[in-house]
Design an enzyme around this catalytic site. Structure first.
Site, PDB file in Angstrom:
ATOM      1  N   HIS A   7       0.735  -1.146  -0.064  1.00 36.90           N
ATOM      2  CA  HIS A   7       0.003   0.051   0.145  1.00 36.90           C
ATOM      3  C   HIS A   7       0.785   1.436  -0.153  1.00 36.90           C
ATOM      4  CE1 HIS A   7      -3.599  -2.636   1.945  1.00 36.90           C
ATOM      5  NE2 HIS A   7      -3.398  -2.920   0.551  1.00 36.90           N
ATOM      6  N   ARG A  65      -5.837  -1.421 -15.273  1.00 33.55           N
ATOM      7  CA  ARG A  65      -6.114  -2.730 -14.725  1.00 33.55           C
ATOM      8  C   ARG A  65      -7.018  -2.449 -13.604  1.00 33.55           C
ATOM      9  NH1 ARG A  65      -0.305  -1.625 -15.076  1.00 33.55           N
ATOM     10  NH2 ARG A  65       0.824  -3.032 -16.411  1.00 33.55           N
ATOM     11  N   ARG A 124      -9.296  -3.229 -18.992  1.00 29.59           N
ATOM     12  CA  ARG A 124      -9.330  -4.528 -18.916  1.00 29.59           C
ATOM     13  C   ARG A 124     -10.029  -5.228 -17.423  1.00 29.59           C
ATOM     14  NH1 ARG A 124      -3.352  -7.458 -17.861  1.00 29.59           N
ATOM     15  NH2 ARG A 124      -3.903  -6.657 -15.626  1.00 29.59           N
ATOM     16  N   ASN A 129       4.115  -9.628 -21.622  1.00 32.82           N
ATOM     17  CA  ASN A 129       4.989 -10.311 -20.347  1.00 32.82           C
ATOM     18  C   ASN A 129       4.537 -11.653 -20.291  1.00 32.82           C
ATOM     19  OD1 ASN A 129       5.736  -7.606 -19.857  1.00 32.82           O
ATOM     20  ND2 ASN A 129       4.632  -7.146 -18.150  1.00 32.82           N
ATOM     21  N   ASP A 130       3.169 -11.880 -19.971  1.00 29.70           N
ATOM     22  CA  ASP A 130       2.789 -13.426 -20.088  1.00 29.70           C
ATOM     23  C   ASP A 130       2.963 -14.199 -21.283  1.00 29.70           C
ATOM     24  OD1 ASP A 130       1.915 -13.266 -17.289  1.00 29.70           O
ATOM     25  OD2 ASP A 130       0.007 -12.968 -17.688  1.00 29.70           O
ATOM     26  N   ARG A 184       9.791 -15.563 -15.505  1.00 26.72           N
ATOM     27  CA  ARG A 184      10.472 -14.500 -15.550  1.00 26.72           C
ATOM     28  C   ARG A 184      10.638 -14.132 -13.920  1.00 26.72           C
ATOM     29  NH1 ARG A 184       8.560  -9.867 -17.426  1.00 26.72           N
ATOM     30  NH2 ARG A 184      10.939  -8.976 -17.831  1.00 26.72           N
ATOM     31  N   CYS A 228       1.075  -4.451 -25.592  1.00 28.87           N
ATOM     32  CA  CYS A 228       1.341  -3.989 -24.017  1.00 28.87           C
ATOM     33  C   CYS A 228       2.364  -4.683 -23.416  1.00 28.87           C
ATOM     34  CB  CYS A 228       0.011  -4.378 -23.408  1.00 28.87           C
ATOM     35  SG  CYS A 228      -1.594  -3.834 -24.112  1.00 28.87           S
TER      36      CYS A 228
END
Length: 755
Positions: free
Chosen positions: A366, A473, A509, A633-634, A644, A681
């Site tokens: 946080h 996101r 998304r 990334n994925d 990764r 992305c």
């Protein structure tokens, strides 16, 4: 054994109080203490080991051979006792000899005893010894017995420290007068310099045994009231310009402040005979022990919030309220702490606070979210930073590299100032082209958008020069909330994002939770799979939990009256998943129309290509989507079967590998033929050299981090698109041995800005 841990501990503490009050040597007192504990716990053996000359020395025992006292010694990490001291963990064993760390010491005569339980004796968060009990018969000790041992160990630490029986905790590396270089985890990027200031001096609990239990309880109640008032005030006065995720973080903070379970545990510790300060510290030690056994980063973050509040409560009850925030910052400051809560960070003067260095910290914390929002560089995982730096020492912070220099000499300061000047110069160059289009020298326009997750990110679009938000996101709101965000709360966030973005597009998304993004308030979705990235997450979870997706769909629809709503579904493996997700949304569209709600002017639906199998079904998918996004990334780790996050595999594949470039080119070519726009992305698109290669295979739409917009836009404006496309066409037919070096050399020869 007595029925409750409180009664057990109280019985022993009463005897301890009498022993400590009497005259006599420290050795004679400890000899009496082990007899007292053994008698109260009906234990065959009770032993105290103390840290002296870097070894754990048997200092007093009831039940082992007396001639072993001051003779038996174990190194840190050696044997059961050394393991407890080194790890800070409890051991509770029915058969001690079966534990892999067991080390037999024949002089003790311990071969007659089977069961073993030991707890660390801790002072100033560091081990100074071990308290252990043993029985002849094999059995595991009850929880109440372990609780009592931990409470007694806490009181013993005061007695041991007061008698100066130990070396003192070994608090990290020895300081020298010269520079010290440290490397940690980059949490928030940026460069800064300032003087070391400690967030708070550690409150040392001096008196542990209570004389008046009710008076101690009253002190705790008063401290709780004052702490809750402080948290409520901070929640009202937090300055973010906009409410949203940060307000929800403080709500989580407030939830812990009002948690009855926490206050009950402190009361139980007072019942055992501890002072208010010792009771808070006792519960805090229990929290730290639990954190050692928690792998989930979000649950660990909840524990960090609770520990942050424990420190606050301890300062209030002890009357030592002066954190660096309260006393004020007189100079440019690099703040140092073991960990920091969001509420504490908000108390600091942001004009003076230049950076934060943490022994702990995480990317999902946080505090990290708040620091990113207010632009303060943060580096975490700096082991023992608090004990390696003196107050007021000069510190250089390179948040981009995750590195720190303490006590820099003149040459290091000069080099750092040069890097800062270069960084500022580059930022000025990027700022100069902020309002200019990302257009190649031969007229190809490249759309450069940003990834976001906070309402505030949309408000800063103009500052970055981005064309919009290519990936918002939505799960961020879920991850930082104490409870599941309802439809109205979601709608408020989405409305703020769209309003702040103005005429610039925003692609939402749908929630990507599950897997490694666990939600503590939804225990039934926890995924204990060995590879959570490939598990029950994202759209897979949403299609199973349709109420979750329906609620989000309605929130998105109602947040965009008269506007274009763009919705994207993540982690699609086959076209039927997209069809089911879109059908759920269209049900909510039909509901909204029937209810005569104000509707978006247009709704566009897109899919994320992250799972390689979807590329084989594009002929079926493309006619049904308005746009496609490639999540590099994925996708890359799935293509290479390489995690990764595993440092052993980090260098085993490259985004400029011919395999990934060929794969992406086929997708781009197929989508172009179907007249479906594609956006790339992720981190790959945010690196200038990789982005140049993407333009070379036909990509013209990127969504990247805000910090990468300037460098990527500068690269695009220095690039001849036709030239790089001709070059990539040839290279992918017959790939070179080192694609990265080949493209780097080409970029330099053609004066492309890649660094």
């Amino acid at each position: 054994m007595p029925l409750t841990a409180a009664a057990s501990a109280r019985e022993i503490l009463t005897g301890l109080h009498e022993v400590m009050a009497k005259r006599g040597s420290a050795q004679s007192k400890l000899d009496r203490v082990v007899d007292l504990i053994a008698e109260a716990m009906t234990s065959d053996v009770c032993s105290i080991y103390l840290l002296r000359d870097n070894s754990l020395e048997l200092f007093a025992t009831h039940g082992l051979r007396k001639e072993a006292v001051h003779v038996t010694k174990l190194r840190m990490g050696e044997g059961l006792v050394g393991t407890i001291a080194a790890s800070g963990r409890i051991l509770n064993l029915a058969e001690a000899a079966e534990h892999p760390a067991f080390a037999y010491r024949p002089e003790t005569g311990e071969e007659r005893f089977h069961s073993f339980a030991g707890v660390p004796i801790v002072r100033l968060e560091s081990p100074i010894g071990v308290l252990a009990v043993q029985h002849a018969e094999p059995r595991r000790y009850e929880e109440v017995e372990i609780e009592a041992l931990q409470t007694v160990a806490m009181v013993l630490s005061e007695m041991i420290a007061g008698a100066r029986l130990v070396d003192g905790a070994k608090r990290g590396r020895l300081r020298s007068a010269g520079p010290l270089r440290l490397t940690g985890l980059r949490l928030v990027a940026g460069m800064a310099r300032g003087e070391a200031v400690f967030h708070e001096p550690r409150v040392v609990v001096e008196h542990t045994v209570a004389e008046d239990t009710e008076a101690e309880r009253a002190r705790v109640y008063s401290a709780f009231r004052r702490m809750r008032e402080q948290i409520d005030t901070m929640a009202r006065e937090a300055e973010f310009g906009m409410t949203g995720e940060h307000q929800e973080i403080l709500e989580t903070y407030r939830m812990f402040a009002y948690d009855e379970g926490w206050s009950r545990r402190i009361n139980e510790a007072i019942d055992s005979g501890l002072t208010a300060e010792a009771a808070i510290e006792r519960v805090q030690q229990r929290t730290r022990a639990r954190m050692l056994d928690i792998d989930d980063p979000l649950l660990q973050e909840r524990m960090h919030d609770l520990e942050d509040l424990s420190n606050r409560l301890l300062r209030i009850v002890s009357g030592r309220l002066g954190t660096a925030a309260q006393t004020g910052l007189a100079r440019d400051t690099v703040l140092i702490a073991r960990n920091l809560g969001p509420a504490d960070l908000l108390e600091y003067d942001k004009r003076r606070l230049k950076a934060v260095l943490l022994e702990e910290g995480s990317l999902t914390s946080h505090m990290t979210i708040v620091a990113r929002a207010i632009g303060v560089p943060v580096i975490g995982r700096l082991s023992d930073i608090r004990h390696s730096v003196e107050e007021g020492e000069a510190i250089l912070v390179d948040g981009d590299a995750g590195s720190v220099i303490v006590r820099p000499n003149r040459a290091l300061v000069s080099g750092f100032e040069h890097r800062m000047a270069m960084s500022q110069k580059r930022q000025a160059q990027f700022a100069a082209i902020r309002s200019l289009p990302a257009e190649t020298s031969d007229g190809v326009h490249v759309s450069v958008m940003v990834n976001a997750g906070l309402a505030e990110d949309a408000a800063t679009l103009s500052m970055s020069g981005a064309d919009g938000i290519g990936l918002f996101r939505t799960e961020f709101q879920f991850l930082v909330s104490a409870t599941l965000p309802g439809r109205e709360r979601q709608q408020r966030l989405y409305t703020k994002v769209l309003d702040a973005a103005g005429d610039k597009p925003v692609v939402f998304r749908t929630v990507d939770i599950g897997g490694d993004k666990a939600l503590p308030y939804l225990t039934d979705i926890q995924d204990e799979a060995e590879n959570p990235a490939m598990g029950w997450r994202a759209l897979r979870l949403s299609l199973d939990r349709t109420a979750l997706m329906k609620s989000q769909a309605r929130a998105l629809i109602e947040a965009a009256p008269g506007k274009v709503l763009r919705v994207m579904f993540p982690m699609i493996s086959e076209p039927w998943e997209y069809e089911e997700a879109r059908a759920l949304f269209e049900e909510q569209i039909a509901w909204a129309r029937k209810a005569k709600r104000a509707m978006p002017s247009r709704i566009e639906f897109g899919a994320m290509l992250e799972v390689p199998s979807l590329a084989e079904m594009l002929d079926q998918l493309l006619p049904r989507v308005d746009f496609l996004s490639i999540g590099t990334n994925d996708l890359t780790q799935f293509l290479f079967a390489a995690d990764r996050s595993d440092p052993r595999l980090a260098q085993r594949y490259d985004w400029l590998s011919p395999a990934i470039l060929r794969f992406l080119k086929r997708v781009l070519d197929q989508a172009r033929a179907a007249n479906v726009p594609v956006r790339v992305c992720g981190e790959m698109a945010g690196r200038p050299l990789e982005a140049m290669a993407l333009v070379g295979i036909g990509a013209e739409n990127f969504s990247i981090t805000p910090a990468a917009v300037g460098p990527v836009k500068a690269m695009v404006r220095s690039l001849d698109a036709a030239a790089i496309r001709n070059k990539l066409d040839r290279l992918l037919v017959k790939p070179p041995r080192d694609m990265r070096k080949t493209l780097t050399d080409w970029a330099r020869r053609h004066s492309v800005t890649i660094s």
